[in-house]
Design a protein around this motif. Structure first.
Motif, short mmCIF file in Angstrom:
data_model
loop_
_atom_site.label_atom_id
_atom_site.label_comp_id
_atom_site.label_asym_id
_atom_site.label_seq_id
_atom_site.Cartn_x
_atom_site.Cartn_y
_atom_site.Cartn_z
N PHE A 149 1.33 3.03 -0.20
CA PHE A 149 0.30 2.02 0.06
C PHE A 149 0.84 0.88 0.92
N ILE A 150 2.01 0.36 0.56
CA ILE A 150 2.59 -0.74 1.33
C ILE A 150 2.90 -0.30 2.75
N GLU A 151 3.39 0.90 2.90
CA GLU A 151 3.67 1.43 4.24
C GLU A 151 2.39 1.53 5.07
N ASP A 152 1.33 2.06 4.47
CA ASP A 152 0.06 2.20 5.17
C ASP A 152 -0.56 0.84 5.50
N ALA A 153 -0.46 -0.09 4.54
CA ALA A 153 -1.05 -1.42 4.75
C ALA A 153 -0.32 -2.16 5.87
N LYS A 154 1.00 -2.03 5.92
CA LYS A 154 1.77 -2.70 6.97
C LYS A 154 1.47 -2.12 8.35
N ALA A 155 1.07 -0.86 8.38
CA ALA A 155 0.73 -0.24 9.65
C ALA A 155 -0.59 -0.77 10.19
N GLU A 156 -1.43 -1.28 9.31
CA GLU A 156 -2.77 -1.72 9.70
C GLU A 156 -2.91 -3.25 9.74
N PHE A 157 -2.15 -3.95 8.89
CA PHE A 157 -2.29 -5.41 8.76
C PHE A 157 -0.97 -6.11 9.03
N GLU A 158 -1.08 -7.35 9.51
CA GLU A 158 0.12 -8.13 9.78
C GLU A 158 0.67 -8.80 8.52
N TYR A 159 -0.23 -9.17 7.61
CA TYR A 159 0.19 -9.76 6.34
C TYR A 159 -0.59 -9.11 5.21
N ILE A 160 0.09 -8.81 4.11
CA ILE A 160 -0.55 -8.31 2.91
C ILE A 160 -0.18 -9.26 1.77
N ILE A 161 -1.18 -9.84 1.14
CA ILE A 161 -0.95 -10.81 0.07
C ILE A 161 -1.49 -10.23 -1.24
N PHE A 162 -0.61 -10.13 -2.23
CA PHE A 162 -0.96 -9.54 -3.52
C PHE A 162 -1.19 -10.64 -4.56
N GLN A 174 6.63 -7.93 -12.01
CA GLN A 174 8.04 -7.65 -11.77
C GLN A 174 8.21 -6.35 -10.99
N ILE A 175 7.39 -5.38 -11.33
CA ILE A 175 7.44 -4.09 -10.64
C ILE A 175 7.05 -4.27 -9.17
N LEU A 176 5.99 -5.03 -8.94
CA LEU A 176 5.50 -5.23 -7.58
C LEU A 176 6.43 -6.13 -6.77
N ALA A 177 7.05 -7.11 -7.44
CA ALA A 177 7.93 -8.05 -6.75
C ALA A 177 9.06 -7.35 -6.04
N ASN A 178 9.56 -6.28 -6.63
CA ASN A 178 10.67 -5.53 -6.06
C ASN A 178 10.27 -4.80 -4.79
N GLN A 179 8.96 -4.59 -4.60
CA GLN A 179 8.48 -3.84 -3.45
C GLN A 179 7.95 -4.74 -2.33
N CYS A 180 7.78 -6.03 -2.63
CA CYS A 180 7.28 -6.97 -1.62
C CYS A 180 8.44 -7.64 -0.89
N ALA A 207 14.19 -8.96 -10.94
CA ALA A 207 13.52 -7.88 -10.20
C ALA A 207 14.04 -7.79 -8.77
N GLN A 208 15.02 -8.63 -8.45
CA GLN A 208 15.63 -8.67 -7.10
C GLN A 208 14.58 -9.03 -6.05
N SER A 209 13.70 -9.93 -6.42
CA SER A 209 12.67 -10.40 -5.49
C SER A 209 13.18 -11.64 -4.76
N LYS A 210 12.80 -11.77 -3.50
CA LYS A 210 13.11 -12.98 -2.75
C LYS A 210 12.08 -14.04 -3.09
N LEU A 211 12.48 -15.06 -3.85
CA LEU A 211 11.57 -16.13 -4.22
C LEU A 211 11.44 -17.09 -3.04
N LEU A 212 10.29 -17.07 -2.39
CA LEU A 212 10.07 -17.90 -1.21
C LEU A 212 9.92 -19.37 -1.56
#
Length: 233
Positions: A149-162, A174-180, A207-212
């Motif tokens: 899903f993330i791969e497909d969304a990035k191919a179509e959109f410049e930003y994806i906000i969850f 936590q699960i999603l954070a690791n993939q964003c 979760a090894q997420s980059k906290l912005l």
């Protein structure tokens, strides 16, 4: 991509989407500041998939996610706002849309992303509602379908906000954070407990997420209703 269009004319939209309804307001300016800081965070690593969460419920994460999505769209960027709260979704209410199909139906391969995304009245802003609430949200978010899903969304959109559930309530964020590419933690002034905010930050780090950064929501200041502040961790 053939999309269904929906104007931002619902009561919830008028109340919550200040960046679309009143783009010159002080609050809208603060959301643009958040947007700018995210862009500066992209110097060393591209930040395109962004998760917005909070430690507990009712802290303004969904409103923050929606307004942040609007501000990126106002730059002329093609933006997808995803309701990834597969337990208590709200994005369809905010934008006055139906929730018959959405994120869950895409992840379970019942419909394609292209056929499920909805267009809004805000140029370049697109919505993917949650879809029917599944019995296994955590399993869906940790599946191979989510990676695709993330791969497909990035191919179509410049930003994806969850927009996700609260961190201390369920494991989903936590699960999603690791993939964003990065996460934003929303806290509510004089409501969010310090220990809860620290625990939320710790869960994101685990979760090894980059906290912005952190958004301080509902902070009253003189001559303004509310103030939103973006700060680094």
């Amino acid at each position: 991509m053939a999309l269904k269009k929906k104007k931002l004319n619902s009561k919830d939209a008028r109340r919550k989407l200040v960046t679309a309804i009143d783009p010159k307001s002080p609050i809208s300016e603060q959301y643009r500041t958040i947007r700018t800081n995210i862009q500066y965070s992209s110097i060393d690593q591209e930040i395109r998939a962004i998760m917005v969460t909070s430690s507990g419920p009712g802290e303004g994460k969904s409103t923050t996610a929606a307004n942040l999505a609007v501000t990126f769209a106002q730059l002329g960027k093609k933006v997808l706002l995803v309701d990834a709260d597969l337990r208590k979704p709200t994005v369809h209410h905010t934008f006055g849309m139906n929730n018959l199909f959405g994120f869950s139906t895409v992840l379970t391969k019942q419909r394609t992303l292209e056929k499920t995304v909805l267009e809004t009245g805000e140029q370049d802003l697109y919505i993917l509602t949650s879809g029917p609430i599944p019995p296994n949200p955590a399993e869906l978010l940790s599946s191979k379908s989510m990676e695709q899903f993330i791969e497909d969304a990035k191919a179509e959109f410049e930003y994806i906000i969850f927009d996700t559930p609260p961190l201390l309530a369920v494991a989903d964020p936590q699960i999603l954070a690791n993939q964003c590419d990065g996460s934003i933690l929303v806290v509510y002034s004089e409501k969010t407990e310090i220990d809860q905010a620290k625990k939320g930050k710790e869960l994101l780090e685990n979760a090894q997420s980059k906290l912005l950064g952190v958004v301080l929501n509902h902070k009253e200041v003189q001559n303004s209703d509310y103030y939103y502040y973006y700060g680094s961790k």
